[in-house]
Design an enzyme around this catalytic site. Structure first.
Site, mmCIF file in Angstrom:
data_model
loop_
_atom_site.group_PDB
_atom_site.id
_atom_site.type_symbol
_atom_site.label_atom_id
_atom_site.label_comp_id
_atom_site.label_asym_id
_atom_site.label_seq_id
_atom_site.Cartn_x
_atom_site.Cartn_y
_atom_site.Cartn_z
ATOM 1 N NE ARG A 99 -4.185 -1.535 -0.085
ATOM 2 C CZ ARG A 99 -4.280 -2.492 -0.993
ATOM 3 N NH1 ARG A 99 -3.273 -2.702 -1.838
ATOM 4 N NH2 ARG A 99 -5.357 -3.251 -1.066
ATOM 5 C CD GLU A 107 -1.795 3.636 -5.859
ATOM 6 O OE1 GLU A 107 -2.736 2.957 -6.301
ATOM 7 O OE2 GLU A 107 -0.769 3.144 -5.352
ATOM 8 C CG HIS A 162 -2.407 -0.561 -7.001
ATOM 9 N ND1 HIS A 162 -2.561 0.208 -5.875
ATOM 10 C CD2 HIS A 162 -2.711 -1.818 -6.614
ATOM 11 C CE1 HIS A 162 -2.946 -0.549 -4.862
ATOM 12 N NE2 HIS A 162 -3.037 -1.789 -5.283
#
Length: 315
Positions: free
Chosen positions: A227, A256, A290
């Site tokens: 993450r 993000e 991602h």
């Protein structure tokens, strides 16, 4: 049972649920507010990361029996409140762990062998052999933070490279034949590579900061397929400038949004945060959007895992 599908997933998910007798409604463009207006009619939700399922959403869903997230983590859901309402939470880390393990290894090998830089130089007409001399994984110590599904998958991929693999986790006795569990202090003393495989939690938020990085004895390479918000980008940049971090493979970034949509504006890289602009310009940094768990195979595996868990619980 009536299930609302809020994201596109592999068709097998809906097909197999229909064959098992479930009613499925697909609406992948509906907003959170629009969903709250109709969710009382449903007993199940299948979602990826399009919006946060918070207390307000859950209160609008009095008949909800389960929320299934087609992915590894549940950070987009108010877990304590959902569980207090008796809602069963489903995730599918088994579905994309292999894909994450493979990308982590690919990023590491690319950084060690300067593949990103060498490729760009050759395509630009430069044949620079000595400046692109690599280092070998053999004999190095790879450290994995977070030794669950993803961490274990990466550790398995490292077998055969004749490297030492250590893991650090807040849970006790998670080490296995692929990685030796050690204390954080021993981890920071020995490793040459740090690979993050942790979920987002208050504990892991901004975990990799200046103090954390400076506690390592040796300069190291950083891989993050977990993450983005676990790494303070400006602190990572400072560490790279100080040669405390030798290179970084980042599939995720702290900038993000929740649903992992386009990080950039329509006019390209303008108005990007300064630390991100620095990373973009470095040839010892790999950036991907991602996609570490985003393979043809993992799309099938994720969907199948969700189906299996729903049927196991409610059939």
């Amino acid at each position: 049972m009536k299930i609302l599908h809020l994201d596109n997933n592999h068709p097998l998910l809906v097909k197999q649920l229909e064959e098992a007798g479930y009613t499925n409604v697909e609406n992948v463009t509906i907003s959170k507010e629009e969903t709250e207006a109709i969710i009382a009619d449903y007993e199940g939700i299948v979602i990826r990361s399009r919006f946060k399922i918070d207390k307000q959403f859950i209160d609008a869903a009095p008949h909800l029996k389960f929320i299934a997230r087609v992915g590894a983590g549940l950070e987009s859901i108010d877990i304590p409140y959902a569980e207090s309402k008796g809602i069963y939470l489903i995730s599918a880390p088994e579905g994309n762990r292999n894909a994450v393990g493979e990308q982590s290894l690919g990023m590491l090998l690319s950084l060690f062998n300067n593949l990103n830089r060498a490729d760009a130089q050759v395509k630009a007409g430069h044949w620079n052999r000595e400046p692109n001399r690599g280092v070998e994984l053999e004999g190095k110590t790879v450290g994995i933070i977070g030794y669950g599904n993803m961490g274990k998958a990466f550790a398995r991929k490292l077998q055969g490279f004749d490297c030492k693999v250590l893991c650090y986790d807040i849970k006790n006795e998670v080490g296995d034949s692929y990685a030796t569990q050690v204390s954080l202090s021993q981890f920071q003393e020995e490793v040459d590579v740090v690979s993050l495989h942790t979920p987002w939690t208050p504990q892991t938020d901004k975990m990799v900061d200046t103090a954390f990085i400076n506690a390592f004895t040796k300069p190291f390479y950083l891989i993050n397929t977990a993450r983005g918000k676990s790494v303070v980008t400006k602190d990572l940049v400072a560490a790279m400038k100080a040669k405390k971090v030798l290179g970084a493979g980042l599939d995720v970034l702290e900038y993000e949004k929740l649903s992992f949509e386009n990080l950039f504006t329509t006019d390209g890289n303008s108005n990007l945060p300064e630390p991100l602009q620095y990373l973009i310009e470095q040839d010892n940094v790999l950036l991907t959007p991602h996609i570490a768990g985003w393979t043809v195979e993992s799309k099938i595996k994720l969907a199948q895992t969700i189906v299996d868990k729903i049927l196991q619980r409610f059939s």
